[in-house]
Design a protein around this motif. Sequence first.
Motif, PDB file in Angstrom:
ATOM      1  N   LYS A 112      15.142   8.306  -2.514  1.00 39.11           N
ATOM      2  CA  LYS A 112      16.016   9.490  -2.261  1.00 39.11           C
ATOM      3  C   LYS A 112      16.581   9.873  -1.165  1.00 39.11           C
ATOM      4  N   GLU A 113      16.066   9.947   0.067  1.00 41.03           N
ATOM      5  CA  GLU A 113      16.627  10.149   1.363  1.00 41.03           C
ATOM      6  C   GLU A 113      17.668   9.069   1.704  1.00 41.03           C
ATOM      7  N   LEU A 114      17.378   7.697   1.495  1.00 39.50           N
ATOM      8  CA  LEU A 114      18.008   6.644   1.924  1.00 39.50           C
ATOM      9  C   LEU A 114      19.473   6.667   1.149  1.00 39.50           C
ATOM     10  N   SER A 115      19.374   6.964  -0.271  1.00 36.13           N
ATOM     11  CA  SER A 115      20.573   7.181  -1.274  1.00 36.13           C
ATOM     12  C   SER A 115      21.356   8.237  -0.639  1.00 36.13           C
ATOM     13  N   LEU A 116      20.838   9.180  -0.137  1.00 33.83           N
ATOM     14  CA  LEU A 116      21.630  10.464   0.256  1.00 33.83           C
ATOM     15  C   LEU A 116      22.276  10.120   1.525  1.00 33.83           C
ATOM     16  N   ALA A 117      21.540   9.411   2.515  1.00 29.45           N
ATOM     17  CA  ALA A 117      22.106   9.092   3.989  1.00 29.45           C
ATOM     18  C   ALA A 117      23.277   8.097   3.756  1.00 29.45           C
ATOM     19  N   GLY A 118      23.001   7.156   2.786  1.00 33.27           N
ATOM     20  CA  GLY A 118      24.050   6.065   2.976  1.00 33.27           C
ATOM     21  C   GLY A 118      25.082   5.995   1.879  1.00 33.27           C
ATOM     22  N   ASN A 119      25.035   7.181   1.071  1.00 30.25           N
ATOM     23  CA  ASN A 119      26.136   7.270  -0.131  1.00 30.25           C
ATOM     24  C   ASN A 119      25.830   6.066  -0.775  1.00 30.25           C
ATOM     25  N   MET A 120      24.834   5.554  -1.384  1.00 27.98           N
ATOM     26  CA  MET A 120      24.681   4.368  -2.205  1.00 27.98           C
ATOM     27  C   MET A 120      23.294   4.758  -3.127  1.00 27.98           C
ATOM     28  N   ASN A 121      23.017   3.933  -4.174  1.00 30.95           N
ATOM     29  CA  ASN A 121      21.750   4.105  -4.940  1.00 30.95           C
ATOM     30  C   ASN A 121      20.891   3.059  -4.349  1.00 30.95           C
ATOM     31  N   VAL A 122      19.902   3.686  -3.825  1.00 32.55           N
ATOM     32  CA  VAL A 122      18.655   2.829  -3.256  1.00 32.55           C
ATOM     33  C   VAL A 122      17.530   2.446  -4.104  1.00 32.55           C
ATOM     34  N   LYS A 123      17.138   1.562  -4.691  1.00 30.23           N
ATOM     35  CA  LYS A 123      15.940   1.240  -5.381  1.00 30.23           C
ATOM     36  C   LYS A 123      14.921   0.139  -4.786  1.00 30.23           C
ATOM     37  N   SER A 124      13.797   0.290  -5.165  1.00 29.83           N
ATOM     38  CA  SER A 124      12.650  -0.676  -4.584  1.00 29.83           C
ATOM     39  C   SER A 124      12.080  -1.630  -5.647  1.00 29.83           C
ATOM     40  N   LYS A 125      11.330  -2.509  -5.074  1.00 29.20           N
ATOM     41  CA  LYS A 125      10.789  -3.333  -6.024  1.00 29.20           C
ATOM     42  C   LYS A 125       9.473  -4.013  -5.070  1.00 29.20           C
ATOM     43  N   MET A 126       8.420  -4.460  -5.643  1.00 32.48           N
ATOM     44  CA  MET A 126       7.399  -5.233  -5.134  1.00 32.48           C
ATOM     45  C   MET A 126       7.724  -6.580  -5.213  1.00 32.48           C
ATOM     46  N   LEU A 127       7.732  -7.496  -4.044  1.00 29.87           N
ATOM     47  CA  LEU A 127       8.049  -9.028  -4.205  1.00 29.87           C
ATOM     48  C   LEU A 127       6.601  -9.501  -3.599  1.00 29.87           C
ATOM     49  N   PHE A 128       6.541 -10.836  -4.142  1.00 31.85           N
ATOM     50  CA  PHE A 128       5.399 -11.652  -4.015  1.00 31.85           C
ATOM     51  C   PHE A 128       5.922 -12.837  -3.296  1.00 31.85           C
ATOM     52  N   GLY A 174       0.830  -1.166  -0.033  1.00 29.99           N
ATOM     53  CA  GLY A 174      -0.073  -0.036   0.037  1.00 29.99           C
ATOM     54  C   GLY A 174       0.787   1.324  -0.103  1.00 29.99           C
ATOM     55  N   MET A 175       2.166   1.084   0.293  1.00 28.75           N
ATOM     56  CA  MET A 175       2.945   2.313   0.253  1.00 28.75           C
ATOM     57  C   MET A 175       3.082   2.757  -1.164  1.00 28.75           C
ATOM     58  N   LYS A 176       2.906   2.254  -2.190  1.00 32.45           N
ATOM     59  CA  LYS A 176       3.079   2.463  -3.437  1.00 32.45           C
ATOM     60  C   LYS A 176       2.021   3.458  -3.785  1.00 32.45           C
ATOM     61  N   SER A 177       0.800   3.082  -3.313  1.00 29.96           N
ATOM     62  CA  SER A 177      -0.508   3.898  -3.707  1.00 29.96           C
ATOM     63  C   SER A 177      -0.802   5.163  -2.565  1.00 29.96           C
ATOM     64  N   THR A 178       0.337   5.594  -1.675  1.00 30.62           N
ATOM     65  CA  THR A 178       0.194   6.579  -0.897  1.00 30.62           C
ATOM     66  C   THR A 178       0.967   7.624  -0.912  1.00 30.62           C
ATOM     67  N   GLY A 179       0.537   8.778  -1.433  1.00 26.76           N
ATOM     68  CA  GLY A 179       1.503   9.742  -1.676  1.00 26.76           C
ATOM     69  C   GLY A 179       2.641   9.438  -2.655  1.00 26.76           C
ATOM     70  N   ASP A 180       3.843  10.144  -2.271  1.00 26.92           N
ATOM     71  CA  ASP A 180       5.002  10.025  -3.334  1.00 26.92           C
ATOM     72  C   ASP A 180       6.229   9.291  -2.178  1.00 26.92           C
ATOM     73  N   TYR A 181       5.421   8.297  -1.277  1.00 31.40           N
ATOM     74  CA  TYR A 181       6.448   8.066  -0.167  1.00 31.40           C
ATOM     75  C   TYR A 181       7.857   7.020  -0.851  1.00 31.40           C
ATOM     76  N   VAL A 182       7.445   6.276  -1.756  1.00 30.90           N
ATOM     77  CA  VAL A 182       8.251   5.541  -2.403  1.00 30.90           C
ATOM     78  C   VAL A 182       9.574   6.330  -2.932  1.00 30.90           C
ATOM     79  N   THR A 183       9.312   7.293  -3.813  1.00 28.92           N
ATOM     80  CA  THR A 183      10.414   7.894  -4.472  1.00 28.92           C
ATOM     81  C   THR A 183      11.011   8.704  -3.293  1.00 28.92           C
ATOM     82  N   VAL A 184      10.539   9.264  -2.515  1.00 29.45           N
ATOM     83  CA  VAL A 184      11.148  10.182  -1.257  1.00 29.45           C
ATOM     84  C   VAL A 184      12.201   9.247  -0.449  1.00 29.45           C
TER      85      VAL A 184
END
Length: 389
Positions: A177-193, A164-174
């Motif tokens: 971005k914030e994790l990438s900046l904090a950890g000096n890494m490229n953070v991406k996401s995916k839905m898993l079943f 449900g996070m994907k359909s609640t505002g722009d949390y996923v994108t935010v």
Amino acid sequence: MNNLKTRDTSTTNIWDKSVKVEENGYYWKDKPIISDSINLDPDKPIVVELFCGCGGTSLGFEMAGFQIALGCDIHKPSIETFKNNHPNAATILGDIKNVNPETIKELLGNREIDILIGGVPCQGFSLNNRKRHENDERNSLYKEFVRFVRILQPKAVLLENVSGMKSTGDYVTVIEKELSLAGNMNVKSKMLFAADYGVPQSRKRIVFVGIKDIEVFDFNKIVKTHGPETDNQYVTVREAIGDLPSLEPNKIATKYETNPTCDYQKLMREGVKSNELINHKAPNHPKEIVDKIKNTAPGEPMYPKFKQRIRLAWDIQSPTQVSGGIRPQFQFGHPSDDRGLSIRERCRLQSFPDSFIVSGGIVQGRVQTGNAVPPLLAKAIALAIKNYL
């Protein structure tokens, strides 16, 4: 003892989004309590888990060859369960907002963290939450995870939440971005079943992964073990719990009565000593609840307004198991017994092995098992991350 805070139970307010969400009375709001009995293997990668709950993600990482150094959570029964099942790890019981990341550095003897993991509270995003809304204050707790990433600088991060996070505002994108900046890494996401990884449950979860010195984590490296892309069918409810003894309401079974009949049941029984069965007690339902389950066909909803609360059928995957709230309610009816599920049956549906013991009784056991990340899903993710590390 009444462990619930005062609440407004009027029908006009129960689903009102402006009414503050009721809190679990077992949340520890005093000064954080630290248990520092930690024993680390110098040859294994280190995992620290925030918002650890009972430790489903940590267990999955252990299955993949990691070691768990520390778990932190606000829910007292969850920390008890975590500690009992991870005796070599330290624990912090308390509100994450009151925990200093430097404390974790001290507990680890300044040893570098290989991966920081966490499943921030998801009720504010959950599609099963009828008070779900973008401004739920729990939705901002990911910022605490970001704070720890910024200070601890782990080699990798894993953050998990509901679909449900994907359909609640722009949390996923935010969050990316914030994790990438904090950890000096490229953070991406995916839905898993979850069912794709051997979990007998049609549970979807979004996961954020980032690894230092890697351009981007390849989610295709998370190997599916079940489903149409593999040689294995999805695990059914029958395969998950069909070998556990039948129970009447409020009855308990402490021994297995049959041998396992499939690979999943054999896997769940690994590590069990002396045929001992733990956490297999049926809820103590009043007669009207027993009749409600009895009169519901397997696979059908028990309550017209709550379609997710079904009587399970043997030859399906369980729907997403939720925490069950903080009152003595239940989500699923047993396929053939006229009762709700035992905590052991809920564990089986989440892929917790029978050697994993849940503390805190049936109601708080529902909270823990429903909030947990399925260990087999976590194991699949951990194996993929381990290849990079």
